[in-house]
Design a protein around this motif. Sequence first.
Motif, PDB file in Angstrom:
ATOM      1  N   SER A   1       3.006  -9.216 -19.462  1.00 19.33           N
ATOM      2  CA  SER A   1       3.340  -8.444 -20.657  1.00 19.33           C
ATOM      3  C   SER A   1       4.722  -8.762 -21.197  1.00 19.33           C
ATOM      4  N   LEU A   2       5.694  -8.963 -20.307  1.00 18.57           N
ATOM      5  CA  LEU A   2       7.069  -9.185 -20.750  1.00 18.57           C
ATOM      6  C   LEU A   2       7.481 -10.649 -20.683  1.00 18.57           C
ATOM      7  N   HIS A   3       6.637 -11.497 -20.135  1.00 20.14           N
ATOM      8  CA  HIS A   3       6.879 -12.939 -20.058  1.00 20.14           C
ATOM      9  C   HIS A   3       8.192 -13.256 -19.339  1.00 20.14           C
ATOM     10  N   LEU A   4       8.474 -12.500 -18.288  1.00 19.55           N
ATOM     11  CA  LEU A   4       9.646 -12.713 -17.453  1.00 19.55           C
ATOM     12  C   LEU A   4       9.181 -13.312 -16.122  1.00 19.55           C
ATOM     13  N   ASP A   5       8.834 -14.587 -16.170  1.00 17.26           N
ATOM     14  CA  ASP A   5       8.219 -15.220 -15.009  1.00 17.26           C
ATOM     15  C   ASP A   5       9.203 -15.346 -13.844  1.00 17.26           C
ATOM     16  N   ALA A   6      10.458 -15.641 -14.131  1.00 16.02           N
ATOM     17  CA  ALA A   6      11.441 -15.784 -13.056  1.00 16.02           C
ATOM     18  C   ALA A   6      11.613 -14.476 -12.304  1.00 16.02           C
ATOM     19  N   GLU A   7      11.641 -13.370 -13.040  1.00 20.76           N
ATOM     20  CA  GLU A   7      11.784 -12.065 -12.406  1.00 20.76           C
ATOM     21  C   GLU A   7      10.552 -11.723 -11.571  1.00 20.76           C
ATOM     22  N   ALA A   8       9.376 -12.043 -12.090  1.00 20.89           N
ATOM     23  CA  ALA A   8       8.142 -11.803 -11.339  1.00 20.89           C
ATOM     24  C   ALA A   8       8.136 -12.606 -10.051  1.00 20.89           C
ATOM     25  N   THR A   9       8.535 -13.860 -10.144  1.00 25.80           N
ATOM     26  CA  THR A   9       8.575 -14.725  -8.963  1.00 25.80           C
ATOM     27  C   THR A   9       9.565 -14.199  -7.933  1.00 25.80           C
ATOM     28  N   ALA A  10      10.686 -13.648  -8.403  1.00 23.17           N
ATOM     29  CA  ALA A  10      11.684 -13.104  -7.483  1.00 23.17           C
ATOM     30  C   ALA A  10      11.133 -11.905  -6.717  1.00 23.17           C
ATOM     31  N   ILE A  11      10.399 -11.033  -7.400  1.00 28.41           N
ATOM     32  CA  ILE A  11       9.780  -9.893  -6.709  1.00 28.41           C
ATOM     33  C   ILE A  11       8.779 -10.385  -5.682  1.00 28.41           C
ATOM     34  N   GLU A  12       7.962 -11.327  -6.056  1.00 26.77           N
ATOM     35  CA  GLU A  12       6.955 -11.855  -5.127  1.00 26.77           C
ATOM     36  C   GLU A  12       7.611 -12.498  -3.906  1.00 26.77           C
ATOM     37  N   ALA A  13       8.725 -13.199  -4.120  1.00 25.33           N
ATOM     38  CA  ALA A  13       9.438 -13.801  -2.997  1.00 25.33           C
ATOM     39  C   ALA A  13      10.005 -12.723  -2.082  1.00 25.33           C
ATOM     40  N   ALA A  14      10.527 -11.649  -2.684  1.00 26.15           N
ATOM     41  CA  ALA A  14      11.076 -10.551  -1.890  1.00 26.15           C
ATOM     42  C   ALA A  14       9.984  -9.872  -1.071  1.00 26.15           C
ATOM     43  N   VAL A  15       8.838  -9.645  -1.676  1.00 24.42           N
ATOM     44  CA  VAL A  15       7.724  -9.029  -0.962  1.00 24.42           C
ATOM     45  C   VAL A  15       7.258  -9.934   0.177  1.00 24.42           C
ATOM     46  N   ASN A  16       7.167 -11.225  -0.091  1.00 21.32           N
ATOM     47  CA  ASN A  16       6.743 -12.152   0.967  1.00 21.32           C
ATOM     48  C   ASN A  16       7.705 -12.133   2.147  1.00 21.32           C
ATOM     49  N   GLN A  17       8.992 -12.008   1.855  1.00 21.84           N
ATOM     50  CA  GLN A  17       9.979 -11.942   2.935  1.00 21.84           C
ATOM     51  C   GLN A  17       9.769 -10.693   3.782  1.00 21.84           C
ATOM     52  N   VAL A  18       9.499  -9.555   3.120  1.00 16.60           N
ATOM     53  CA  VAL A  18       9.286  -8.313   3.860  1.00 16.60           C
ATOM     54  C   VAL A  18       7.976  -8.362   4.640  1.00 16.60           C
ATOM     55  N   LEU A  19       6.948  -8.959   4.060  1.00 14.59           N
ATOM     56  CA  LEU A  19       5.694  -9.100   4.795  1.00 14.59           C
ATOM     57  C   LEU A  19       5.874  -9.988   6.023  1.00 14.59           C
ATOM     58  N   ARG A  20       6.762 -10.961   5.919  1.00 15.41           N
ATOM     59  CA  ARG A  20       7.015 -11.855   7.049  1.00 15.41           C
ATOM     60  C   ARG A  20       7.885 -11.184   8.123  1.00 15.41           C
ATOM     61  N   ASP A  21       8.963 -10.539   7.690  1.00 20.60           N
ATOM     62  CA  ASP A  21       9.975 -10.049   8.629  1.00 20.60           C
ATOM     63  C   ASP A  21       9.902  -8.548   8.900  1.00 20.60           C
ATOM     64  N   GLY A  22       9.160  -7.804   8.094  1.00 24.38           N
ATOM     65  CA  GLY A  22       9.120  -6.356   8.217  1.00 24.38           C
ATOM     66  C   GLY A  22      10.241  -5.724   7.411  1.00 24.38           C
ATOM     67  N   PRO A  23      10.237  -4.399   7.344  1.00 22.02           N
ATOM     68  CA  PRO A  23       9.344  -3.476   8.045  1.00 22.02           C
ATOM     69  C   PRO A  23       7.953  -3.411   7.410  1.00 22.02           C
ATOM     70  N   HIS A  24       6.986  -2.927   8.211  1.00 22.15           N
ATOM     71  CA  HIS A  24       5.609  -2.818   7.762  1.00 22.15           C
ATOM     72  C   HIS A  24       5.139  -1.369   7.837  1.00 22.15           C
ATOM     73  N   THR A  25       4.285  -1.000   6.898  1.00 19.88           N
ATOM     74  CA  THR A  25       3.668   0.322   6.943  1.00 19.88           C
ATOM     75  C   THR A  25       2.522   0.331   7.951  1.00 19.88           C
ATOM     76  N   ARG A  26       1.977   1.504   8.193  1.00 20.33           N
ATOM     77  CA  ARG A  26       0.990   1.662   9.264  1.00 20.33           C
ATOM     78  C   ARG A  26      -0.292   0.886   9.018  1.00 20.33           C
ATOM     79  N   ASP A  27      -0.689   0.737   7.759  1.00 23.13           N
ATOM     80  CA  ASP A  27      -1.945   0.050   7.467  1.00 23.13           C
ATOM     81  C   ASP A  27      -1.902  -1.416   7.837  1.00 23.13           C
ATOM     82  N   ILE A  28      -0.692  -1.972   8.022  1.00 25.84           N
ATOM     83  CA  ILE A  28      -0.580  -3.375   8.420  1.00 25.84           C
ATOM     84  C   ILE A  28       0.172  -3.497   9.749  1.00 25.84           C
ATOM     85  N   GLY A  29       0.015  -2.479  10.585  1.00 26.42           N
ATOM     86  CA  GLY A  29       0.464  -2.582  11.961  1.00 26.42           C
ATOM     87  C   GLY A  29       1.862  -2.115  12.279  1.00 26.42           C
TER      88      GLY A  29
END
Length: 363
Positions: A303-331
């Motif tokens: 919607s906002l065509h801010l691809d760099a910002e979207a990619t940065a969020i996705e990278a941040a989420v991937n880091q948290v999924l890799r290193d934690g912390p994790h919620t109960r549904d994912i262990g």
Amino acid sequence: MKAHIVTLPGDGVGPEVTAAAVAVLNAVAKHGGHEFRFEEHAIGGTAIDAFGEPLPAASLDACKRADAVLLGAVGGPKWSDPNAKVRPEQGLLALRAALGVYANLRPLQVHPSLANLSPLKNDKLKNVDVLFVRELTGGTYFGAKTRTEDTATDECKYTVHEIERVVRRAFDLARGRKKHLTSVDKANVLETSRLWRSTVQRIAPDYADVTVEHQLVDSMAMLLLTQPSHYDVVVTENLFGDILTDEAAAIAGSLGLLPSASLGDGRNGLYEPIHGSAPDIAGKGIANPTGAILSAAMLLRYSLHLDAEATAIEAAVNQVLRDGPHTRDIGGDAGTDAVRNAVLRALEHHVKTSNASFADASA
């Protein structure tokens, strides 16, 4: 950039995960020099309780005026009487129709650190990267309905125009990926599916660079489990798409992980995690905000065509999924706020260490 974003927190865990997504969007605005104005409105069961209807006129009007809409979840046991004349889901269907968001995009990726949570063997999860494109404003959900004491009908109706616009969107998306499109139907039985398949076949020559295959929905349900890495972009009608994408969420390991974007022909889109309202954990602060945060990333991209910002969020989420912390549904045992804060820290680190600022990358 200035943008007007309407939030519809909704029911159950919706307000909790939406708040986490808004916090991440605010961080993006701060780092990128953007101005995001948020306007909150009611939808679903909470709207029924407050206003007597699942999509109040004020909510709909605000959504129509917005640059994008961020939704939490709707529904719950309180409003689950199948004989009720007013139900939370009616508000969501009405909103989709009013905004004309006919193409629902649901990406599926399996994070390596969470592969053990999937019911599939790890060797089947390598290189799984599927984008589902679900037709969202036609078919059984919007067809005529009848009910008597001992019979009921739900009409499934599609026009060539409805099929063609979502299929062309899917072809365009496939062109930007691996150039492989799978169209899912039930053409051996259903007349609407025969129209669907013939429309895809007619359009296909316009996208000669994209390989097209057809699958029946029942066999596709099996193939998603036996060879998910084979698929790139999958396009299908409303009901089939609803079922297949929930199956796909199980492959990823949790419904809480996956985002979605519902798009039309204009700028405005509707963004929401694919999970439900999870009333059993609502208010406990333990809901997984990942799907909502990734939905916010899709909002920035589409919607906002801010691809760099979207990619940065996705990278941040991937880091948290890799290193934690994790919620109960994912262990793990972390709460919603802990995961949100971890994503915010990872996002800040990404901004500080990246070679280009958001402003440079989005110019």
